[in-house]
Write a protein that holds these residues in place. Structure first.
Motif, PDB file in Angstrom:
ATOM      1  N   UNK A  90       0.813  -1.221   0.000  1.00 25.88           N
ATOM      2  CA  UNK A  90       0.000   0.000   0.000  1.00 25.88           C
ATOM      3  C   UNK A  90       0.841   1.263   0.000  1.00 25.88           C
ATOM      4  N   UNK A  91       2.106   1.175   0.493  1.00 24.10           N
ATOM      5  CA  UNK A  91       2.964   2.360   0.564  1.00 24.10           C
ATOM      6  C   UNK A  91       3.252   2.933  -0.816  1.00 24.10           C
ATOM      7  N   UNK A  92       3.119   2.115  -1.871  1.00 23.85           N
ATOM      8  CA  UNK A  92       3.418   2.566  -3.225  1.00 23.85           C
ATOM      9  C   UNK A  92       2.229   3.276  -3.880  1.00 23.85           C
ATOM     10  N   UNK A  93       1.078   3.227  -3.243  1.00 25.68           N
ATOM     11  CA  UNK A  93      -0.107   3.889  -3.799  1.00 25.68           C
ATOM     12  C   UNK A  93      -0.791   4.813  -2.806  1.00 25.68           C
ATOM     13  N   UNK A  94      -0.475   4.674  -1.543  1.00 23.69           N
ATOM     14  CA  UNK A  94      -1.123   5.462  -0.488  1.00 23.69           C
ATOM     15  C   UNK A  94      -0.025   6.127   0.342  1.00 23.69           C
ATOM     16  N   UNK A  95       0.195   7.431   0.168  1.00 25.87           N
ATOM     17  CA  UNK A  95       1.348   8.089   0.808  1.00 25.87           C
ATOM     18  C   UNK A  95       1.308   8.043   2.331  1.00 25.87           C
ATOM     19  N   UNK A  96       2.492   7.967   2.919  1.00 28.26           N
ATOM     20  CA  UNK A  96       2.631   8.180   4.353  1.00 28.26           C
ATOM     21  C   UNK A  96       2.558   9.684   4.625  1.00 28.26           C
ATOM     22  N   UNK A  97       2.008  10.064   5.773  1.00 25.63           N
ATOM     23  CA  UNK A  97       1.946  11.491   6.126  1.00 25.63           C
ATOM     24  C   UNK A  97       1.744  11.621   7.625  1.00 25.63           C
ATOM     25  N   UNK A  98       2.432  12.596   8.205  1.00 28.30           N
ATOM     26  CA  UNK A  98       2.186  12.923   9.610  1.00 28.30           C
ATOM     27  C   UNK A  98       1.913  14.411   9.718  1.00 28.30           C
ATOM     28  N   UNK A  99       1.216  14.794  10.773  1.00 32.49           N
ATOM     29  CA  UNK A  99       0.901  16.199  11.001  1.00 32.49           C
ATOM     30  C   UNK A  99       1.880  16.757  12.020  1.00 32.49           C
ATOM     31  N   UNK A 100       2.685  17.720  11.596  1.00 35.34           N
ATOM     32  CA  UNK A 100       3.727  18.259  12.449  1.00 35.34           C
ATOM     33  C   UNK A 100       3.279  19.474  13.232  1.00 35.34           C
ATOM     34  N   UNK A 101       4.153  19.908  14.126  1.00 39.67           N
ATOM     35  CA  UNK A 101       3.876  21.114  14.900  1.00 39.67           C
ATOM     36  C   UNK A 101       4.093  22.353  14.057  1.00 39.67           C
ATOM     37  N   UNK A 102       3.084  23.210  13.998  1.00 44.94           N
ATOM     38  CA  UNK A 102       3.169  24.375  13.107  1.00 44.94           C
ATOM     39  C   UNK A 102       2.994  25.696  13.833  1.00 44.94           C
ATOM     40  N   UNK A 103       2.946  25.661  15.157  1.00 42.48           N
ATOM     41  CA  UNK A 103       2.709  26.903  15.882  1.00 42.48           C
ATOM     42  C   UNK A 103       3.935  27.788  15.944  1.00 42.48           C
ATOM     43  N   UNK A 104       5.085  27.276  15.539  1.00 45.87           N
ATOM     44  CA  UNK A 104       6.282  28.093  15.460  1.00 45.87           C
ATOM     45  C   UNK A 104       7.395  27.346  14.767  1.00 45.87           C
ATOM     46  N   UNK A 105       7.945  27.925  13.707  1.00 44.81           N
ATOM     47  CA  UNK A 105       9.051  27.319  12.962  1.00 44.81           C
ATOM     48  C   UNK A 105      10.346  28.049  13.288  1.00 44.81           C
ATOM     49  N   UNK A 106      11.457  27.340  13.169  1.00 47.19           N
ATOM     50  CA  UNK A 106      12.752  27.996  13.297  1.00 47.19           C
ATOM     51  C   UNK A 106      12.994  28.890  12.089  1.00 47.19           C
ATOM     52  N   UNK A 107      13.695  29.986  12.299  1.00 49.31           N
ATOM     53  CA  UNK A 107      14.137  30.806  11.174  1.00 49.31           C
ATOM     54  C   UNK A 107      15.217  30.041  10.411  1.00 49.31           C
ATOM     55  N   UNK A 108      15.400  30.337   9.134  1.00 43.91           N
ATOM     56  CA  UNK A 108      16.351  29.557   8.324  1.00 43.91           C
ATOM     57  C   UNK A 108      17.799  29.636   8.792  1.00 43.91           C
ATOM     58  N   UNK A 109      18.168  30.670   9.526  1.00 42.20           N
ATOM     59  CA  UNK A 109      19.523  30.767  10.063  1.00 42.20           C
ATOM     60  C   UNK A 109      19.530  30.662  11.587  1.00 42.20           C
ATOM     61  N   UNK A 110      18.486  30.086  12.134  1.00 42.38           N
ATOM     62  CA  UNK A 110      18.373  29.960  13.587  1.00 42.38           C
ATOM     63  C   UNK A 110      18.960  28.639  14.059  1.00 42.38           C
ATOM     64  N   UNK A 111      19.608  28.665  15.216  1.00 44.38           N
ATOM     65  CA  UNK A 111      20.194  27.452  15.774  1.00 44.38           C
ATOM     66  C   UNK A 111      19.127  26.405  16.078  1.00 44.38           C
TER      67      UNK A 111
END
Length: 337
Positions: A105-126
């Protein structure tokens, strides 16, 4: 069109339009104060942002220098961030290392998880790390941002809702994943804040390199200033970004500003087997877990350690002429305070 969010001291930053060569920008807050506001009314607002982009490119706009080190992730926080697994080669390797088959089924039904989106790191943030035994890993990916996506959208319909593209470092804590998955309820503590590229671009910016809802450029991952991954994003993708958006929208509508990730970019070797390191002429890897898996397959044990305090990771992508498209995610692991 290229857009970014500059740190102005507020939680959601200030939207700017960025020149094609990433050297200049102009504030767009008279059009939309934030990128989320622009996405909420994309059909009306995006033509005005495009007009401003044209002014930057023809030299008629008064610009300021663009410093990507001052950029937040394009959406510093989002209503939704879901990450798929479009590259089944990555899943196959992980399963092979523990002598487990990949379900059909993995070849026809994608895996997906819902991540935390309330705050992302900045692209140059540690990257803050609380405990080295957590197994800190980078995951080089691409992602799209959508406008409002109706529930039940087909992949063809979903493609029309992809408005912006970005790069991702989806930070993972590999040591915490097995325990969480064993509970049968998915990722949470093992998926801390991710970081996105300084700039988000409309698909048309990629020209012929955007086709079939896949980016056709190598994703460049450097680890401690050495080339670590050069995997071709357009190669070995079992699912494209429209497939993943449609998958996410099967039972719910997606709100404007939803981010959907591709999962770790992963290429097979030229012989169809595991890929080789960049130092050996291969495409390398977009995460440490993959090279550890290959070491386990060939040597019986993993040898490459996960990231610890002081380690550095860079994620970027160039066009055919060698020019940066999205800017660079440039991060260092530090001890969490």
């Amino acid at each position: 069109m290229k857009l970014a969010t500059l740190n102005d001291g507020t939680r959601d930053g200030k939207l700017v339009v960025v020149s094609k060569d990433l050297s200049r920008c102009i504030a767009a807050d008279n059009i939309a104060r934030t990128l989320q506001i622009a996405l909420d009314d994309w059909d009306r607002i995006s033509p005005r942002l495009e007009a401003l982009y044209a002014e930057i490119e023809n030299g008629s706009a008064a610009c300021q220098p663009f410093d990507e080190a001052q950029a937040l992730s394009p959406l510093p926080r989002a209503f939704q961030w879901a990450d798929g697994s479009a590259y089944i080669n990555h899943v196959e390797l992980v399963r092979q290392a523990r002598n487990a088959e990949v379900p059909e089924s993995f070849y026809s039904d994608p895996l997906m998880y819902q991540g935390g989106s309330d705050g992302f790191l900045a692209p140059h943030e540690d990257i803050p790390l609380g405990d080295p035994t957590w197994g800190c890993d980078m995951e080089g990916e691409v992602a799209c941002i959508t406008d409002d996506v109706p529930m039940g959208s087909s992949p063809a319909d979903a493609a029309d809702h992809i408005k912006l593209l970005m790069l991702v470092n989806d930070v993972s804590l590999r040591g915490l994943i097995p325990g969480e998955l064993a509970k049968g309820f998915g990722f949470f503590q093992s998926k801390p804040a991710s970081a996105f590229s300084p700039v988000a671009v409309t698909p048309d910016e990629l020209g012929d390199a955007w086709r079939d809802n896949v980016i056709h450029h190598p994703l460049m991952v450097d680890y401690n200033d050495e080339p670590f991954g050069r995997a071709e994003v357009g190669q070995d993708a079992t699912f494209n970004l429209a497939d993943l958006v449609a998958h996410a929208a099967k039972t719910r509508k997606l709100g404007a500003g939803t981010i959907i990730g591709s999962g770790t970019i992963s290429n097979k070797g030229e012989d169809g087997g595991p890929g080789k390191p960049v130092s050996e002429g291969g495409a390398g890897y977009s995460c440490i877990a993959e090279i550890r898996t290959i070491e386990t397959i060939y040597d019986g044990e993993a040898k490459t350690p996960f990231m610890t305090v002081g380690d550095k990771v860079r994620v970027s992508m160039n066009d055919a002429e060698g020019n940066s498209i999205f800017g660079t995610i440039d991060q260092t692991v530090v001890a969490a305070k």
